[in-house]
Motif scaffolding. Structure first.
Motif, PDB file in Angstrom:
ATOM      1  N   THR A  43     -42.916  97.069 105.612  1.00  0.00           N
ATOM      2  CA  THR A  43     -42.316  95.728 105.486  1.00  0.00           C
ATOM      3  C   THR A  43     -42.889  94.998 104.272  1.00  0.00           C
ATOM      4  O   THR A  43     -42.156  94.374 103.493  1.00  0.00           O
ATOM      5  N   ILE A  44     -44.211  95.077 104.115  1.00  0.00           N
ATOM      6  CA  ILE A  44     -44.852  94.469 102.946  1.00  0.00           C
ATOM      7  C   ILE A  44     -44.374  95.139 101.667  1.00  0.00           C
ATOM      8  O   ILE A  44     -44.070  94.475 100.665  1.00  0.00           O
ATOM      9  N   MET A  45     -44.286  96.474 101.672  1.00  0.00           N
ATOM     10  CA  MET A  45     -43.856  97.207 100.486  1.00  0.00           C
ATOM     11  C   MET A  45     -42.439  96.813 100.071  1.00  0.00           C
ATOM     12  O   MET A  45     -42.172  96.554  98.886  1.00  0.00           O
ATOM     13  N   ILE A  46     -41.525  96.756 101.030  1.00  0.00           N
ATOM     14  CA  ILE A  46     -40.130  96.398 100.723  1.00  0.00           C
ATOM     15  C   ILE A  46     -40.049  94.981 100.175  1.00  0.00           C
ATOM     16  O   ILE A  46     -39.313  94.708  99.214  1.00  0.00           O
ATOM     17  N   THR A  47     -40.823  94.078 100.760  1.00  0.00           N
ATOM     18  CA  THR A  47     -40.818  92.693 100.272  1.00  0.00           C
ATOM     19  C   THR A  47     -41.365  92.607  98.857  1.00  0.00           C
ATOM     20  O   THR A  47     -40.817  91.893  98.005  1.00  0.00           O
ATOM     21  N   ALA A  48     -42.449  93.340  98.571  1.00  0.00           N
ATOM     22  CA  ALA A  48     -43.025  93.335  97.221  1.00  0.00           C
ATOM     23  C   ALA A  48     -42.035  93.896  96.207  1.00  0.00           C
ATOM     24  O   ALA A  48     -41.887  93.364  95.098  1.00  0.00           O
ATOM     25  N   ILE A  49     -41.341  94.975  96.580  1.00  0.00           N
ATOM     26  CA  ILE A  49     -40.335  95.558  95.684  1.00  0.00           C
ATOM     27  C   ILE A  49     -39.188  94.577  95.466  1.00  0.00           C
ATOM     28  O   ILE A  49     -38.679  94.426  94.339  1.00  0.00           O
ATOM     29  N   TYR A  50     -38.787  93.890  96.522  1.00  0.00           N
ATOM     30  CA  TYR A  50     -37.701  92.897  96.409  1.00  0.00           C
ATOM     31  C   TYR A  50     -38.076  91.796  95.416  1.00  0.00           C
ATOM     32  O   TYR A  50     -37.285  91.444  94.530  1.00  0.00           O
ATOM     33  N   VAL A  51     -39.280  91.257  95.556  1.00  0.00           N
ATOM     34  CA  VAL A  51     -39.717  90.190  94.648  1.00  0.00           C
ATOM     35  C   VAL A  51     -39.812  90.722  93.219  1.00  0.00           C
ATOM     36  O   VAL A  51     -39.322  90.094  92.272  1.00  0.00           O
ATOM     37  N   ALA A  52     -40.420  91.890  93.048  1.00  0.00           N
ATOM     38  CA  ALA A  52     -40.615  92.450  91.712  1.00  0.00           C
ATOM     39  C   ALA A  52     -39.285  92.743  91.032  1.00  0.00           C
ATOM     40  O   ALA A  52     -39.098  92.430  89.845  1.00  0.00           O
ATOM     41  N   VAL A  53     -38.355  93.337  91.759  1.00  0.00           N
ATOM     42  CA  VAL A  53     -37.046  93.676  91.173  1.00  0.00           C
ATOM     43  C   VAL A  53     -36.307  92.420  90.760  1.00  0.00           C
ATOM     44  O   VAL A  53     -35.684  92.365  89.681  1.00  0.00           O
ATOM     45  N   ASN A  54     -36.343  91.379  91.586  1.00  0.00           N
ATOM     46  CA  ASN A  54     -35.669  90.127  91.240  1.00  0.00           C
ATOM     47  C   ASN A  54     -36.253  89.500  89.980  1.00  0.00           C
ATOM     48  O   ASN A  54     -35.519  88.977  89.143  1.00  0.00           O
ATOM     49  N   VAL A  55     -37.559  89.570  89.847  1.00  0.00           N
ATOM     50  CA  VAL A  55     -38.203  88.999  88.663  1.00  0.00           C
ATOM     51  C   VAL A  55     -37.893  89.840  87.428  1.00  0.00           C
ATOM     52  O   VAL A  55     -37.538  89.312  86.368  1.00  0.00           O
ATOM     53  N   LEU A  56     -37.994  91.164  87.549  1.00  0.00           N
ATOM     54  CA  LEU A  56     -37.796  92.046  86.405  1.00  0.00           C
ATOM     55  C   LEU A  56     -36.354  92.038  85.910  1.00  0.00           C
ATOM     56  O   LEU A  56     -36.099  92.259  84.723  1.00  0.00           O
ATOM     57  N   THR A  57     -35.412  91.795  86.808  1.00  0.00           N
ATOM     58  CA  THR A  57     -33.996  91.793  86.409  1.00  0.00           C
ATOM     59  C   THR A  57     -33.457  90.406  86.108  1.00  0.00           C
ATOM     60  O   THR A  57     -32.294  90.274  85.730  1.00  0.00           O
ATOM     61  N   SER A  58     -34.301  89.392  86.259  1.00  0.00           N
ATOM     62  CA  SER A  58     -33.812  88.016  86.073  1.00  0.00           C
ATOM     63  C   SER A  58     -33.553  87.682  84.611  1.00  0.00           C
ATOM     64  O   SER A  58     -32.640  86.925  84.289  1.00  0.00           O
ATOM     65  N   GLY A  59     -34.374  88.250  83.710  1.00  0.00           N
ATOM     66  CA  GLY A  59     -34.253  87.920  82.291  1.00  0.00           C
ATOM     67  C   GLY A  59     -34.901  86.602  81.917  1.00  0.00           C
ATOM     68  O   GLY A  59     -35.025  86.268  80.742  1.00  0.00           O
ATOM     69  N   ASP A  60     -35.307  85.812  82.909  1.00  0.00           N
ATOM     70  CA  ASP A  60     -35.948  84.516  82.656  1.00  0.00           C
ATOM     71  C   ASP A  60     -36.860  84.207  83.825  1.00  0.00           C
ATOM     72  O   ASP A  60     -36.400  83.814  84.901  1.00  0.00           O
ATOM     73  N   THR A  61     -38.154  84.376  83.627  1.00  0.00           N
ATOM     74  CA  THR A  61     -39.098  84.160  84.724  1.00  0.00           C
ATOM     75  C   THR A  61     -39.520  82.706  84.874  1.00  0.00           C
ATOM     76  O   THR A  61     -40.279  82.389  85.784  1.00  0.00           O
TER      77      THR A  61
END
Length: 645
Positions: A43-61
């Motif tokens: 659960t922690i791993m999936i949440t961390a991946i979710y946050v990381a992917v959203n940030v990395l694909t946002s183009g604007d942090t």
């Protein structure tokens, strides 16, 4: 989106602490405990991946910056700091290690004074998630959780083989999740006061984990780790106090500070933070605490070396790298890192204990990362981040594999791993991949060293280039020596029973696959994970460090890795193989396992590596290295910090 992301970040920080509480009340070595760790961990791993992917694909942090009233969290942080200080004082009195009390009080009391009197002048930003934080989320969320899952099965076997150690595995596993919660909190924090709090949590957790067995050796080593890291905490607290006493500094986010935009005096707190980072990352002269951490069960070593603890130090150095460019602090940090890289790689040649070799390797590689960050160049930062990524995965895999080999063979000595490819083929194959990930092309560690060499050449320092060249040579020596021991087979070697439980393979197989995937994906990683970090750190668009020609060369290396063994196999088709007896210092007895000596007696054949202890063993080299590094650190603090006053 912003609210959802904030909730996810809060979950990552708080849920591991809740997991620690739950694990503490479960039955030891029960299926329920394993299920809770696996479900909660993923659960922690999936949440961390979710946050990381959203940030990395946002183009604007910039959208992931959160300004809010944090009165309740601030009070919890203050209470936590008081609790940690009280715990350190209590245990120091219990074990009569009173010097740790001094370091704890000196570091914590000034921070508490600032918090309680309202003297802190930092901004209202408390949480900021940029690209670098997202990358660290992936390391902690994937590698850290896999280590925790591995530990749930390992601790059962550990106490089966170590019946003299009291079974406190729930306590040990709970500490691992506290570690992860502190790491997520530190990565996410934009407030230096919060960073200090999570920084101290990791110091106390490592102290408690190293002292798990409660033997005299474990207690001594744990307190060595404690006082060295508390000393770094004092440096961090001094940097925080300096910032808060100079309102014009108002440094709430280290990644936003640049050497050109900040006042010249900003180098003083940066130097103090860098000093704290040196202690956390076990650089000389503070390396002995990490070497002493081997007395703890293997999962603690894997966690300390790969996903937490030592990565905090280099994380902080990479954050302040742009500030150190062209400064005396940057030069000194680079020299200390380069010296540590070279000296630790030499020391790794002289030991045969598998975990100790890995420990020296960690210190050495952290030295290279430190040197790269100290240059302050874009190539240096690129190399540092890439090294952090590959080192985290490879070193976690290697520590776990050594732990399993120790459980199967009852030894972790490299000399006992002779013919491991026959004795334990599955673990041997996994270890070969992990070792290759540390030093061979086309794995990212070698690519990163190329970028490091370029940054050192650009810095104009001949010494740094020499450190890198000779340090890389000795690195190649001890890894190749270990690799050769695994693959060299004595005829008629027998396969041993592989008792590695399935729960541990749930961690080992993904890490093995991840190393191979990263080998092919490093161009994508450079463009989508590391390049944005450079753009954010230097506030401008940075040209690609890895160009098209570099990628072509590395792809050729990838192809050659597979083509050479395949080609050799085709060339051998249709040819008769002939068994050849090994040449030994006597007459081979005919079984390649015994020989006849000059007196006509049959003796067992044994081949051993050369450890060169007569030239630069620990007794000859370790203490002088500590003295030299102590002088370097003292010079840096006296000139930079002392000169400012």
């Amino acid at each position: 989106m912003a609210i959802t992301m904030l909730n996810a970040v809060n979950f990552l920080i708080l849920f591991p602490f809740l997991m620690a509480v739950i694990i503490g009340f479960l039955k030891k070595a029960s299926p329920l405990r394993s299920a809770v760790i696996i479900i909660g961990g993923f659960t922690i791993m999936i949440t961390a991946i979710y946050v990381a992917v959203n940030v990395l694909t946002s183009g604007d942090t910039s959208q992931f910056v959160y300004l809010e009233h944090t009165h309740v969290p601030d009070m919890l942080v203050i209470a936590g700091e008081i609790f940690l200080m009280g715990l350190v004082c209590f245990l120091s009195i219990k074990y009569q290690k009173y010097y740790a009390i001094i370091f704890s009080l000196v570091g914590t009391i000034p921070v508490l004074w600032m918090d309680l009197t309202g003297k802190a002048v930092e901004g209202n930003t408390h949480i900021r998630i940029d690209t670098f934080a997202a990358v660290m989320y992936l390391i902690v969320g994937i590698v850290g959780i896999l280590i925790c899952i591995y530990a749930s099965g390992y601790m059962k076997d550990y106490h089966h083989h170590h019946t003299d150690v009291q079974d406190r595995s729930n306590y040990f596993l709970a500490l691992m999740f506290v570690f992860l919660g502190a790491m997520f909190g530190l990565i996410s924090s934009d407030n230096l006061g919060w960073i200090y709090f999570f920084w101290e949590i990791t110091s106390v957790c490592s102290f408690l984990m190293i002292g798990y067995t409660r033997t005299q050796e474990a207690v001594d080593n744990s307190f060595r780790a404690l006082w060295m890291n508390l000393l770094g905490g004092c440096g961090f607290a001094a940097g925080l106090l300096y910032c808060n006493m100079n309102p014009e500094l108002q440094i709430s986010n280290l990644s936003q500070v640049t050497h050109t935009s900040a006042p010249a005096i900003v180098i003083v707190p940066v130097t103090l933070f860098a000093f704290a980072a040196l202690t956390k990352s076990a650089q000389f002269p503070f390396s002995r605490w990490l070497l002493g951490a081997m007395v703890a069960p293997t999962p603690s070593s894997a966690l300390l070396h790969s996903a937490t603890m030592v990565k905090i130090g280099v994380y902080m150095l990479i954050r302040v790298a742009p500030v150190m460019a062209g400064t005396l602090t940057g030069v000194m940090i680079t020299v200390i890192g380069g010296f540590t890289f070279f000296a630790a790689s030499l020391l790794a040649i002289t030991v045969s204990d598998g975990k100790k070799v890995l420990a020296y390797s960690t210190i050495s590689n952290l030295g290279l990362i430190t040197a790269c960050a100290g240059t302050g160049t874009t190539e240096g930062v690129w190399a540092a981040v890439m090294l952090v990524l590959f080192h985290a995965v490879s070193k976690s895999l290697l520590f776990q594999t050594v732990g399993d080999i120790e459980n199967c063979m009852h030894s972790r000595d490299i000399e006992d791993m002779h013919g491991l490819i026959i004795k334990l083929p599955r673990l041997a194959f996994i270890m070969i991949i992990g070792i290759c990930g540390m030093f061979m092309a086309p794995f990212g560690m070698l690519v990163s060293k190329w970028a490091a060499l370029k940054s050192f050449v650009d810095s104009g320092s001949v010494w740094l280039v020499l450190f890198l060249v000779f340090g890389s040579g000795s690195t190649l020596f001890y890894w190749a020596k270990w690799l050769g021991k695994i693959c060299t087979v004595i005829h008629q070697s027998f396969e041993l029973e592989d008792t590695t439980p399935r729960s541990e393979m749930v961690s080992i197989f993904p890490l093995t696959s991840l190393i191979v995937i990263m080998c092919f994906a490093f161009p994508w990683m450079s463009g989508h994970m590391i390049q944005p970090i450079l753009d954010e750190a230097y506030h401008t668009s940075i040209p690609d460090v890895i160009g098209g020609s570099d990628i072509i060369i590395m792809m050729i290396m990838v192809a050659m890795v597979f083509m050479i063994p395949i080609g050799s196999r085709f060339l051998s088709i249709g040819k008769n193989s002939k068994m050849t007896m090994s040449y030994v210092a006597g007459v081979n007895a005919g079984d390649d396992r015994h020989y006849i000596d000059s007196f006509g007696k049959e003796r067992a054949l044994y081949m051993s590596n050369w450890y060169m202890t007569e030239y630069f063993g620990e007794k000859k080299l370790l203490r002088p290295c500590i003295y030299i590094a102590t002088v370097l650190v003292a010079v840096m603090l006296i000139i930079v910090v002392g000169g400012a006053f």
